[in-house]
Design an enzyme around this catalytic site. Sequence first.
Site, PDB file in Angstrom:
ATOM      1  CB  VAL A  64     -63.899 -34.605 -82.911  1.00 30.17           C
ATOM      2  CG1 VAL A  64     -65.350 -34.141 -82.910  1.00 30.17           C
ATOM      3  CG2 VAL A  64     -63.177 -34.028 -81.699  1.00 30.17           C
TER       4      VAL A  64
ATOM      5  CB  CYS B 198     -64.317 -29.462 -75.352  1.00 29.37           C
ATOM      6  SG  CYS B 198     -62.633 -28.806 -75.247  1.00 29.37           S
TER       7      CYS B 198
ATOM      8  CB  SER C   8     -58.341 -36.492 -75.954  1.00 26.83           C
ATOM      9  OG  SER C   8     -59.187 -36.042 -74.916  1.00 26.83           O
ATOM     10  N   GLY C   9     -57.907 -33.110 -76.038  1.00 20.08           N
ATOM     11  CA  GLY C   9     -58.379 -31.832 -76.552  1.00 20.08           C
ATOM     12  C   GLY C   9     -57.499 -31.314 -77.679  1.00 20.08           C
TER      13      GLY C   9
ATOM     14  NE  ARG D 278     -53.996 -29.379 -73.654  1.00 22.01           N
ATOM     15  CZ  ARG D 278     -55.094 -29.276 -74.381  1.00 22.01           C
ATOM     16  NH1 ARG D 278     -56.168 -30.014 -74.093  1.00 22.01           N
ATOM     17  NH2 ARG D 278     -55.159 -28.426 -75.392  1.00 22.01           N
TER      18      ARG D 278
ATOM     19  CG  HIS E 170     -61.612 -31.099 -71.029  1.00 17.51           C
ATOM     20  ND1 HIS E 170     -60.509 -31.846 -71.344  1.00 17.51           N
ATOM     21  CD2 HIS E 170     -61.843 -30.285 -72.104  1.00 17.51           C
ATOM     22  CE1 HIS E 170     -60.090 -31.515 -72.556  1.00 17.51           C
ATOM     23  NE2 HIS E 170     -60.879 -30.569 -73.036  1.00 17.51           N
TER      24      HIS E 170
ATOM     25  CG  ASN F 294     -61.968 -34.048 -73.997  1.00 19.73           C
ATOM     26  OD1 ASN F 294     -61.816 -34.975 -73.186  1.00 19.73           O
ATOM     27  ND2 ASN F 294     -61.170 -33.875 -75.033  1.00 19.73           N
TER      28      ASN F 294
END
Length: 349
Positions: A24, A146, A176-177, A253, A260, A329
Amino acid sequence: MDQSELVMERKEYKVAVVGATGAVGREMVSILQERDFPVAELRLLASPKSLGEGVEFKGKDIPVQTIGYDTFDGIEIVLLAAGSTVSKEVAPKACERGALVIDNSSAFRRMPEIPLTVPEVNEKTLHELCAKRKGAKGLLVANPNCSTIQLVVALNPLKQAYGLNRVIVSSYQSVSGAGQKGIRELSEQSRSLFSMQEMGAPEIFPAPIAFNCIPQIGSFDQTGYSEEEDKIMFETKKILEDQTLAVAATAVRVPVFHTHSESVYVELKKDVPLAEIIEMLRKAQGIVLDESQYPMPRDVAGADAVYVGRVRKDPSNPLGVHFWVVADNLRKGAALNAVQIAESALKYL
């Protein structure tokens, strides 16, 4: 007044990005450059293990620093992307020095006095708090979760036009979250399966994520909801400023690297023709309505907007509407929204 005079008059700001070497944080630096944010000085901060690394900004390789006693002296805007533990320590210190602090973690989201902001939805609340900020007084703003961000961008025009009784959302969230480690785990597991090698035990996710779907993001509470689901439900009501709104969430997930997706069902307070709903969404701020087919993660990765498609009425309930929502996201779900908050607050700094 000619263009050169306008450029000369533009105020620039001293900006710090904390967690600058993470997924991020790097995206924040990239977006500051893409949007030509008025940066006079950029300080990039991370943990000691990142000391000596550099992150490119406007053609220059800016060295990463660690946080020290005087790190935030003179800094006017702080973008925090380093997790709740660091945020709880750093945010108050930066605010004491007069900075606008925008925190991407969950550390402050539940505090009633801290604004939880998505500019397309509740910018007015942010502006009211900014206007009360006096002199060198700092301001802390929380960047939402997100999956909540893309949800409320899609819900807000419906709420404003027709009112909402109920929201049921199922989110399908990319790895990637979970940061760079989540991306790496999916990559390594996929390579192992393709090469017929033994796959190691999962470290980031509760089960193997490659070619799998895991209906758990975070730990479960006593009611059976996960941490991620609880965030979506709580934050949606806070941002939309409606504690009576019924919200239920399921968070899954999925083996997707970026972006997302959400399946959303809403019950409106009015029976409205589908054509009117579609036209309203087409004109809504921050939304791209995909009418040719439907938005998908592969197509939306790297984009800034919230994409909506498959809008349809519930055949069993005249007030019910189903639709599909997709957004990057790391961008709108995190870094971009944080920078947009900063942009929205600039005239008050």
